[in-house]
Each structure stands twice: as C-alpha cells, then as structure tokens.
Scaffold this motif. Sequence first.
Motif, short mmCIF file in Angstrom:
data_model
loop_
_atom_site.label_atom_id
_atom_site.label_comp_id
_atom_site.label_asym_id
_atom_site.label_seq_id
_atom_site.Cartn_x
_atom_site.Cartn_y
_atom_site.Cartn_z
N GLY A 72 12.53 4.49 31.06
CA GLY A 72 11.29 5.25 30.94
C GLY A 72 10.52 4.98 29.67
N GLY A 73 10.79 3.89 29.01
CA GLY A 73 10.00 3.53 27.84
C GLY A 73 10.70 3.73 26.51
N MET A 74 11.98 4.10 26.54
CA MET A 74 12.68 4.31 25.28
C MET A 74 13.11 2.99 24.65
SD MET A 74 14.93 7.68 26.14
CE MET A 74 15.51 7.87 24.48
N HIS A 75 13.58 2.09 25.49
CA HIS A 75 14.00 0.78 24.98
C HIS A 75 13.28 -0.30 25.77
CE1 HIS A 75 17.36 3.48 23.93
NE2 HIS A 75 17.37 2.76 22.81
N TRP A 76 12.94 -1.34 25.08
CA TRP A 76 12.17 -2.42 25.72
C TRP A 76 12.85 -3.76 25.52
CZ3 TRP A 76 7.92 -1.40 28.67
CH2 TRP A 76 7.36 -0.13 28.56
N LYS A 77 12.64 -4.60 26.49
CA LYS A 77 13.11 -5.99 26.38
C LYS A 77 11.94 -6.90 26.69
CE LYS A 77 17.89 -5.19 27.74
NZ LYS A 77 18.87 -5.37 28.79
#
Lengths: 306, 288
Positions: A301-306
């Motif tokens: 939900g947008g907490m961690h990104w790759k």
Amino acid sequence: MPEFDEVLRSTLKSKAASNTPHPDPDLLSAFAEQALKKEERAAVAMHISLCAECRELLSLVSAERVPIAMPQHVRWPAWTAAGVAMAAGCALVYLSIPRSKPPSNAVLVARNAPPPALEVAIAPEKQPAPRKLKTAKRASTPVPAATPNEMQADPSPAPTSALVNRASPAQDREFQMVPSAPAMKSFQQTVGAKAAAPSVRWSIDAFAELQRSFDGGRTWESVHAADGAAFRALAVDGAQIWAGGSGGIFVHSSDSGAHWDRIVVADGDRSLTGAIASITVSAGHLDLATSSGERWTSADGGMHWK
Amino acid sequence: MMMVGAVDMPDRFPHCFADLYRKSGAQKFGLAFEEFAAILESLRARYLPADPKEFFQNLRVEDLALARSCARASDTAWNVFVERFRPKLYPLALSIARDETIARELADCLYADLFGGGRVSRLESYGGRGSLEGWLKTVLAQQYVDRLRTGRNLVSFDEQVEAGVQFAGRSEEPALMDARLEPATDAALAALPAEDRLILASYYLDRRTLAEIARMLGVHESTVSRRLDKITASVRKAILKGLRERGVNAREAEQLLHSDVRELNLDVAARLTQESISQPFYRKGPLR
C-alpha cells in the motif's frame, strides 16, 4: 427541380465508396486548415467526397467553438443593501456564540455549485500503523457529499490507511464512502470515469488539478491535495485515491479526498525521478510508471517501494 | 559537418534540416539533431512529396519538435505542452461533443493517450502537416465517433425490438426510368473537380447546411452557395449532354431528369460492399 436533386443524391450515394485509404489525422487537420498544396488537397478532397465517415470527421473538426459558461456578475437592486446589512448583523451575532472549533485547512474549493447534503457514517478513528514513510500531511474539511441514493453509510469502522497520520483538527471523526462499483485499476481506466455508478467521480482538469464531482459530472470542484502540484495520473479504488504528477509528486487519500498524504517514493538512496505517468492499483499492489521510464511497485500500500 | 549552435550535424542530411532544427527549438527539449532528422526522413517516406524541400518548409516544425519530445518523455516538453495545449483540450472536445460530461471524458482520455503511461504516446504519430491544435481536435473527433459507434453497438436487442428494428423493411432505392440516365449522371459527376464533388456530397447526401460546408472548406457561406448553384447547373448540363450522346433527344432528356426517381433500383447489398472497401483509419490500429 426536386427530381434532378434526387438523381444527384441517388447517384452520389451509389458511388459513395473510396478505394483509397483514409487520410490520417495529420492530413485531415491540414486539409481543414487549408495547409495542403493543390494536388494533395485535391486527393484528400476526392477521398472525402466519396467517404461519409471522413466527411463526418471533417465536419466535427470544423465545428465552431462552444463558448464555455463563465460565472456572471449580477447587478443587485439597491434595496438588497439593507437586507445584506441585516444578514451581516445576524452573522456577527451568530459568530459571537462560542462553539466547537471548526476543521481547519479547508482545501476544497467549490467551483460550480455547492455539493448536495452530506450523509456520512461517523466511525471511531483507528490508531495509525507504524509509519516507515516520509509523508507530508494535508487535511481538509470533510465536505465530500452525495445524495443518500448515491452513497450509503457503512456502520463498520473506516479502513484507515497505514500511511495516514491524522494530526489535523478533523482527526476525531472521519466519514466513509462505500464503494459500490469495481475499483478503477489504472489511469486510463479511471480518469474521468465513475468510481461508483452514480457516486463520486474523479478527474484531472485542463489545469492539471484534481477534480471531484458528486452529481455525475455536471459540476466539479477542485480538490487541493498538494501545493503547486501538476497532476497527470489518477487511480481510484473506492474511497482510496492516488494521484501523481510532475516532479514525482504522489499523494494518497483513504477517505475520498478529505485528507491527503504526500508519499515519497524511494528505495534506500534511490528515489523516483520524472513525472508520474500512470498509477495502477491491483490486488493490493501499487504500480507507478514515470515519464523517465521508471517503474515502481509497492506490495504494502505504499510503505515500501521497489 | 554542419554546426547548429554547439551541435554537430552530419552532412548526409539535407542542409534545410539544420535550419528546421534551429527553427523547431528541438534542442531545448533535448531532442538531438539526428533524432529530429530521422523524424523528418520518416515523414518524407510517409507522404512521398513531389517537392521534398517545399514539403519540409511547410511542416509545423515547432509543434512537431514539441510533440515528438513529449512522446520521448521530455519533462521540459511536457511542461510546455501542459501550459499551451492542455487547457485547450476540453474546449476542443466541447466543440465536438456539445456535452460537458462527454467532452471532459474525451479530453481526459486523449490526455491519457498522449501521455502514454508506459506505452507509445499518441503524439508519436503527429507529423506536423497541420497545427498540433488541429491534430488534437481531429483525434478528439475520431474518439467521439468511435464512442458513438461503440454506444450504438451496445444497444440491446430488446431495445431494438422495442424500436421496431426487426420489422424494418428493406430499404431500396428507386430505379431510374431510363438506363441511359445513370451512366450519364456518373460521367457528369466523375468529371467534377474533387472539391465540387465534396460540396455536392455534403449538400445532397449528408444534408449539411451551407454554413457547415463553408466551415469544412474554410470559405464564406455565400461562396458555397454560389459554387453550389454553379456546380448543379454544370452537372445538369453535362447530364443532358451525356444523354444526347447516348441517343436521347433533347426533349426526352429533359423529361428523364424530371422522371420519378423513386423507381430507381440500386443494388443495396453491392453498395454496402462498396462502402466497406476501405476501413476507417481509426479502426486500423496505430495511426500512421
């Protein structure tokens, strides 16, 4: 001479077929603008004379501009001054009565008409989840509204996003809209489309501002989600709204636009560059594509990104 | 090597390309000369102009550089596009759809197509023959027509039954009384200049007003009126001449033009086949 007209019409109709390919939009627009040389213009005109579809297109392209309705200044009669003075007096008296603090940071700007009456469910606020993201908070007055047949109150607690850190004066209450249609999955599907059949519609206007409509698109209001943002992409999933645009700006609202969080898309030292061109929401995954060709994905939900 | 500003330009390209590159302002969008030259070459291959130099000189190179730079995801170009053209999309769509909601959706959908979002931007197909604004309006018109067609396809069978479509009789055109009238009329129409034929088709077939035809051709309404009178008179004269050449005397020819054309019998199926020979370009997939 009606018979002669009919002979012409019948013959033109019977021969109304062209073996030449349709002119592309470049040629058609150049034809409409008288920008083609004689021979090329004649070739395009010959095709159009034989092709009803191209004549229809040319007619639409040549259509006159429609004046866009602008707010009219109204000249009020002189006797209204007394009424205005009386109303102002009443307002002063009303304002002097102590009451609870109103929500601050109003960010919704009525554009064409005030929204219809609001019917919302008041739900206790959940504790926000631990935050791992850099966010910049914006809050707004919970104005969004729809008529009772457009929006249903849901007695269940509102789904509070893990991204949301409600610190605004409006945090002691929140409303919830119940999505009644499948979520929109990408920018192309969602821009200008209905989030729920007769419910809230979202769009990005000609000035790259977020827009919201509660009356099926008849009137729209600007939704101020971030200062100086030029939005280019939008995704709607029920009450969850994501919007992105120039300079990598990316904002999220979990309550149909009442509150906004700015999300910084980054993975360690690496952060998103360029403008966000599309936002896709699918099975809890957020996918972003940027004008610089980058792809960013978040599975939480947008907490961690790759 | 030629030099444009601080940029080297290979000699293999025509010299006018260097001028066009300067004029286009492509450099400020980060579009290299070689890329720009390749675009110009592709346009030449697409349109095969008789006079390439004149063709290139008439291109809207500023709009072309902007559009192609946007298609290549240049932020500078996009900022210019958003400032100059995005505010025009909705008014253009409104002039086509005449409905605020549909216009807004058309404008938004086109903007999404232009941006690409990971796919090839539609701006990649802009060739600079007309203005970028005119091209945007044409693409909006295509989308509008597509939308109408899709809407028609979605009409349910029940609605068609209610509308009595299944009981509609076969529409047949009346036959001409004399078989010689049709070839004479064909020949008269075939001899017309293309634009005259366009005026006739718009007036007689599409039932457009003189004002609408005038806007299509970019002339004054009175000009269309005069031209229509002149064309009709000349076609009539040519038909009468054609009939006489086919052995019809003058009096019979006059009578034929006043015959009851409701008896004209044209092969509807054949005509429909003819009309479907060329697929609309907006149904052919990617634009050329």
